[in-house]
Design an enzyme around this catalytic site. Structure first.
Site, mmCIF file in Angstrom:
data_model
loop_
_atom_site.group_PDB
_atom_site.id
_atom_site.type_symbol
_atom_site.label_atom_id
_atom_site.label_comp_id
_atom_site.label_asym_id
_atom_site.label_seq_id
_atom_site.Cartn_x
_atom_site.Cartn_y
_atom_site.Cartn_z
ATOM 1 N N LYS A 128 -89.152 56.282 23.319
ATOM 2 C CA LYS A 128 -89.819 56.151 24.619
ATOM 3 C C LYS A 128 -91.133 55.433 24.403
ATOM 4 O O LYS A 128 -91.704 55.505 23.308
ATOM 5 C CB LYS A 128 -90.106 57.544 25.198
ATOM 6 C CG LYS A 128 -90.240 57.562 26.699
ATOM 7 C CD LYS A 128 -88.902 57.740 27.362
ATOM 8 C CE LYS A 128 -88.977 57.636 28.856
ATOM 9 N NZ LYS A 128 -87.691 58.004 29.476
ATOM 10 N N ASP A 168 -88.760 53.149 33.322
ATOM 11 C CA ASP A 168 -88.983 54.569 33.636
ATOM 12 C C ASP A 168 -89.964 54.521 34.810
ATOM 13 O O ASP A 168 -89.976 53.513 35.533
ATOM 14 C CB ASP A 168 -89.530 55.304 32.396
ATOM 15 C CG ASP A 168 -89.432 56.826 32.530
ATOM 16 O OD1 ASP A 168 -88.344 57.371 32.346
ATOM 17 O OD2 ASP A 168 -90.455 57.475 32.856
ATOM 18 N N GLY A 239 -89.523 63.455 45.165
ATOM 19 C CA GLY A 239 -89.649 62.083 44.674
ATOM 20 C C GLY A 239 -89.218 61.099 45.742
ATOM 21 O O GLY A 239 -88.573 61.480 46.744
ATOM 22 N N ASN A 242 -86.770 55.352 42.416
ATOM 23 C CA ASN A 242 -85.403 54.877 42.210
ATOM 24 C C ASN A 242 -84.397 56.034 42.079
ATOM 25 O O ASN A 242 -83.330 56.021 42.686
ATOM 26 C CB ASN A 242 -85.398 54.001 40.949
ATOM 27 C CG ASN A 242 -84.069 53.333 40.737
ATOM 28 O OD1 ASN A 242 -83.500 52.788 41.668
ATOM 29 N ND2 ASN A 242 -83.555 53.397 39.524
HETATM 30 N N1 GLU Z 1 -85.950 56.128 31.577
HETATM 31 C C1 GLU Z 1 -84.586 56.504 31.688
HETATM 32 C C2 GLU Z 1 -84.382 57.894 31.117
HETATM 33 O O1 GLU Z 1 -85.258 58.708 31.196
HETATM 34 C C3 GLU Z 1 -83.613 55.460 31.173
HETATM 35 C C4 GLU Z 1 -83.797 55.001 29.765
HETATM 36 C C5 GLU Z 1 -82.915 53.843 29.348
HETATM 37 O O2 GLU Z 1 -82.124 53.353 30.154
HETATM 38 O O3 GLU Z 1 -83.046 53.434 28.186
HETATM 39 O O4 GLU Z 1 -83.344 58.244 30.625
#
Ligand code: GLU
Length: 447
Positions: A128, A168, A239, A242
């Site tokens: 992340k 994200d 929320g 998206n």
């Molecule tokens: N941010 C998204 C999650 O929390 C997607 C991450 C991604 O597609 O790599 O899973």
């Protein structure tokens, strides 16, 4: 002799080293309780000290993003990429741009991501990243300039087979486009190094909708397991991003009555249920509006309640889709008192440890984000596959694959989380099912 780890030993080891990283410790605590018994029962896991190694990120990259905004002023932000675990595939996970981003938040998200990705059954490790940059109210040009500067440093640490970031909070198609453009220019390579790309340059159909739609596919699986259906149920969603909007849209399509959406400023409430037209309008217009929910209220799509969250509204199902720790002990009590029977997380760790424990103690259905919101990263995995093959699959095929992946995750949770009298502890199921996969991959690869 191999080090022998147990809950207290590992947790106090992490607590001492990272005592100020509350979100990270919270996420680790939630997983450790369930996996330590599995660990203790497996001599290989113990010999390889798997749990301690799984809790610590393999690598953390920190950098300063110094950039010149469109007014010619210098701005300075912090940037990170936490590369948590790569035993199952390239590091994979989103980028978050938000003033609340710090190392603790990104470490919790990267840790969670490893377990989530393992549940999808696709070959992805976990990571992340992000920045404390606040994109709220910024011009399109400032967003582009920031993204380019951020990527100038990040690009040397990522690659289609090394680390594949995505979006994200506050990182969507627009930001991914700018980030991708800068990567391509600097590396002279067109490769699947980011997911969530535009359809014209390697993006996948259904990626945008996948987290929200996947959440509702998981809910469908839960309902089927309990011989009930979404049709006719009252659903509160928090929320307005998206995930929340696509979850609301799919829930309405399945006959659910979605009565709320929310943001950091308040709540949109519609007792008779939002229509799919209203939700589609919000999806189309959300990036051009300061407060899309207040605008919807002005247009008679509901009432606006300033500074309120949705948890006091009576419902059958709650879908927290905003951010971490948005639903605490008091909220959990109110939901339970009002008859809520299912809580499925669309966001990452939206329920506090205490709220989770209350749902599980009361034996209502509680599904942690690492299982119920895995649809987004699952579609990212499918985007990586399409990029590697230089093809683009049809939306209907991908939507079906998403459905199957979510149904399979549901099955994995049930088989590891079923306890007496048929009650399914989805948290335990998700933690154990993903831990086994990760641990086996790590043992097989030695140290
Ligand atoms: N941010 C998204 C999650 O929390 C997607 C991450 C991604 O597609 O790599 O899973």
């Amino acid at each position: 002799m191999a080090q022998q780890s147990n809950f207290d030993e590992i947790y106090s080891f992490l607590n001492e080293k990272f005592e100020n990283e509350s979100e990270y410790l919270q996420a680790v605590h939630e997983v450790l309780e369930d996996i330590i018994p599995i660990y203790n029962a497996n001599s290989d896991y113990k010999a390889f000290d798997i749990v301690r190694r799984l809790c610590l990120p393999e690598r953390i990259i920190y950098f300063t993003v110094s950039w010149m905004n469109s007014s010619g002023e210098i701005e300075v932000n912090q940037g990170w990429r936490v590369q948590h675990n790569s035993a199952m595939g390239p590091y994979k996970g989103g980028l978050r741009f938000h003033p609340t981003v710090n190392l603790s938040v990104l470490k919790f998200l990267a840790f969670e991501q490893c377990f989530k990705n393992a549940l999808t059954g696709l070959p992805m490790g976990g990571g992340k990243g992000g920045s404390d940059f606040d994109p709220k109210g910024r011009s399109d040009r400032d967003i582009m300039l920031f993204c380019q500067s951020f990527m100038r440093e990040l690009q040397r640490h990522i690659g289609a087979n090394t680390d594949v970031p995505a979006g994200d909070i506050n990182v969507g198609a627009r930001e991914i486009g700018y980030l991708y453009g800068e990567y391509r220019r600097l590396n002279n390579r067109f490769e699947g190094v980011l997911t969530g790309k535009g359809l014209e340059f390697g993006g996948s159909y259904v990626r945008t909708e996948a987290t929200g739609f996947g959440l509702i596919y998981f809910l469908q699986a839960v309902c089927q397991h309990q011989n009930t259906q979404i049709d006719g149920k009252t659903i509160v969603v928090s929320g307005a991003g998206n995930v929340a909007l696509h979850a609301a849209l799919k829930a309405v399509e399945k006959g659910g009555k979605v009565v709320t959406l929310s943001n950091s400023r308040g709540l949109l409430y519609n007792a008779s249920g939002l229509t799919d037209t209203a939700i589609k309008w919000a999806i189309e217009n959300r990036s051009s509006s300061g407060n899309i929910l207040e605008e919807m209220a002005k247009d008679d799509m509901g009432t606006w309640e300033e500074n309120k969250t949705p948890w006091h509204i009576e419902c059958d199902i709650a879908l927290p889709c905003a951010t971490q720790n948005e639903l605490g002990e008091k909220d959990a009590r109110t939901l339970l008192n009002n008859g809520c029977r299912m809580v499925l997380e669309g966001a990452n760790m939206p329920c506090t440890n205490k709220a989770q424990a209350m749902f599980i103690d009361e034996k209502i259905t509680y599904v942690p984000g690492k299982a119920s919101n895995a649809g987004g990263v699952a579609l990212s995995g499918l985007e990586m596959g399409q990029n590697a093959m230089f093809n683009q699959r049809e939306a209907s095929v991908l939507d079906e694959q998403l459905y199957t992946i979510m149904a399979n995750i549901h099955e994995r949770c049930v088989s590891e989380g079923k306890i007496e009298s048929g009650f399914v502890n989805y948290m335990k199921g998700a933690n154990i099912a993903s831990f086994r996969r990760l641990a086996d991959a790590m043992v097989a690869q030695g140290v």
